[in-house]
Design an enzyme around this catalytic site. Structure first.
Site, PDB file in Angstrom:
ATOM      1  N   PHE A   1      -6.820   9.197 -17.470  1.00 39.52           N
ATOM      2  CA  PHE A   1      -7.468   8.654 -18.659  1.00 39.52           C
ATOM      3  C   PHE A   1      -8.762   8.006 -18.180  1.00 39.52           C
ATOM      4  O   PHE A   1      -8.736   7.134 -17.308  1.00 39.52           O
ATOM      5  CB  PHE A   1      -6.587   7.626 -19.369  1.00 39.52           C
ATOM      6  CG  PHE A   1      -7.207   7.124 -20.639  1.00 39.52           C
ATOM      7  CD1 PHE A   1      -7.101   7.854 -21.813  1.00 39.52           C
ATOM      8  CD2 PHE A   1      -7.919   5.936 -20.660  1.00 39.52           C
ATOM      9  CE1 PHE A   1      -7.684   7.403 -22.992  1.00 39.52           C
ATOM     10  CE2 PHE A   1      -8.504   5.476 -21.830  1.00 39.52           C
ATOM     11  CZ  PHE A   1      -8.389   6.217 -22.997  1.00 39.52           C
TER      12      PHE A   1
ATOM     13  N   GLU B   1     -19.674  17.571 -27.072  1.00 39.31           N
ATOM     14  CA  GLU B   1     -18.520  16.681 -26.924  1.00 39.31           C
ATOM     15  C   GLU B   1     -18.577  15.977 -25.579  1.00 39.31           C
ATOM     16  O   GLU B   1     -19.115  16.519 -24.613  1.00 39.31           O
ATOM     17  CB  GLU B   1     -17.215  17.492 -26.991  1.00 39.31           C
ATOM     18  CG  GLU B   1     -16.602  17.561 -28.363  1.00 39.31           C
ATOM     19  CD  GLU B   1     -15.797  16.315 -28.701  1.00 39.31           C
ATOM     20  OE1 GLU B   1     -16.196  15.191 -28.338  1.00 39.31           O
ATOM     21  OE2 GLU B   1     -14.762  16.470 -29.352  1.00 39.31           O
ATOM     22  N   ASP B   2     -18.005  14.787 -25.526  1.00 33.96           N
ATOM     23  CA  ASP B   2     -17.904  14.066 -24.265  1.00 33.96           C
ATOM     24  C   ASP B   2     -16.838  14.687 -23.371  1.00 33.96           C
ATOM     25  O   ASP B   2     -17.043  14.892 -22.186  1.00 33.96           O
ATOM     26  CB  ASP B   2     -17.621  12.574 -24.493  1.00 33.96           C
ATOM     27  CG  ASP B   2     -16.454  12.311 -25.440  1.00 33.96           C
ATOM     28  OD1 ASP B   2     -15.843  13.271 -25.973  1.00 33.96           O
ATOM     29  OD2 ASP B   2     -16.139  11.132 -25.667  1.00 33.96           O
TER      30      ASP B   2
ATOM     31  N   ASP C   1      -9.831  17.816 -23.981  1.00 39.01           N
ATOM     32  CA  ASP C   1      -8.547  17.583 -23.316  1.00 39.01           C
ATOM     33  C   ASP C   1      -7.528  18.570 -23.885  1.00 39.01           C
ATOM     34  O   ASP C   1      -7.389  19.682 -23.387  1.00 39.01           O
ATOM     35  CB  ASP C   1      -8.130  16.130 -23.532  1.00 39.01           C
ATOM     36  CG  ASP C   1      -6.900  15.715 -22.745  1.00 39.01           C
ATOM     37  OD1 ASP C   1      -6.284  16.558 -22.085  1.00 39.01           O
ATOM     38  OD2 ASP C   1      -6.542  14.525 -22.802  1.00 39.01           O
TER      39      ASP C   1
ATOM     40  N   ARG D   1     -17.234   1.757 -23.272  1.00 42.38           N
ATOM     41  CA  ARG D   1     -18.043   2.890 -23.711  1.00 42.38           C
ATOM     42  C   ARG D   1     -19.440   2.904 -23.089  1.00 42.38           C
ATOM     43  O   ARG D   1     -19.994   3.959 -22.811  1.00 42.38           O
ATOM     44  CB  ARG D   1     -18.151   2.870 -25.235  1.00 42.38           C
ATOM     45  CG  ARG D   1     -18.598   4.169 -25.841  1.00 42.38           C
ATOM     46  CD  ARG D   1     -18.751   4.073 -27.353  1.00 42.38           C
ATOM     47  NE  ARG D   1     -17.533   3.810 -28.091  1.00 42.38           N
ATOM     48  CZ  ARG D   1     -16.612   4.707 -28.405  1.00 42.38           C
ATOM     49  NH1 ARG D   1     -16.746   5.954 -28.016  1.00 42.38           N
ATOM     50  NH2 ARG D   1     -15.543   4.375 -29.101  1.00 42.38           N
TER      51      ARG D   1
END
Length: 191
Positions: free
Chosen positions: A157, A104-105, A108, A170
């Site tokens: 964010f 996963e990037d 959260d 991205r």
């Protein structure tokens, strides 16, 4: 630098160093074993590819590295998760009886990872672990195991290196914080 970026939080060098560290740990744990790196699209595309490249030349690492991907959605076009996770693209190959590492990037609130662990755990892998580039533990709604962590992300964010806001940013080679104006209706209307 993109004018929408307020600050670079992790440079491409920071990211490469984190992935190299993760690769050494993964190689140690999967020495001589074949593994499936299962990247979560779209965000983990770059993480998965670069982690596979970092793993490949390591001595005493995995005997084979297979790349596969699946897609989930929980954000849509918002900058906060909806909390509802849905599968939008499944794996290409069976994971039954295989060592699987979910890549996963960012983690959260933990809901996506929890969904994936439940979904994939039901498919009888030999082992199932997780690797995330960025751990953002501040708003965790569920306790999920994260076996390999690249870096701890500030409570912001972030975009870049696979992470996006409304499909933008991205492909930035770094992880950055967006300017607040980007999220405002006036700022968004000018794009």
């Amino acid at each position: 630098m993109d004018p929408d970026i307020e600050a670079v939080l992790f440079s491409s060098e920071d990211i490469a160093a984190a992935l190299d560290r993760m690769a050494r740990d993964i190689a140690r744990d999967y020495s001589g074993k074949p593994i499936v790196l299962l990247g979560v699209l779209k965000g983990a595309l770059f993480v998965t590819a670069d982690l596979a490249r970092a793993l490949d030349p390591l001595p005493n690492g995995p005997s084979e590295i297979v790349l596969d991907f699946l897609g989930v959605s929980s954000y849509g076009n918002a900058h906060r998760s909806s909390g509802e996770v849905r599968l939008v693209q499944d794996t290409s190959h069976s994971i039954e009886g295989r060592h699987v590492l979910i890549v996963e990037d960012i983690v959260d609130n933990g809901l996506t990872l929890q969904y994936l662990l439940t979904l994939l755990g039901g498919r009888a892998p030999l082992s199932l672990r997780t690797a995330v580039l960025l751990d953002k533990p501040y708003h965790r709604r569920v306790n999920v195991p994260v076996d390999y962590v690249g870096m701890t992300c500030p409570d912001e964010f972030v975009v870049g290196y696979g992470l996006d806001y409304q499909e933008r940013y991205r492909t930035l080679p770094y992880v950055a914080k967006l300017r607040t104006e980007v999220f405002s209706p006036v700022g968004a209307a000018s794009k």
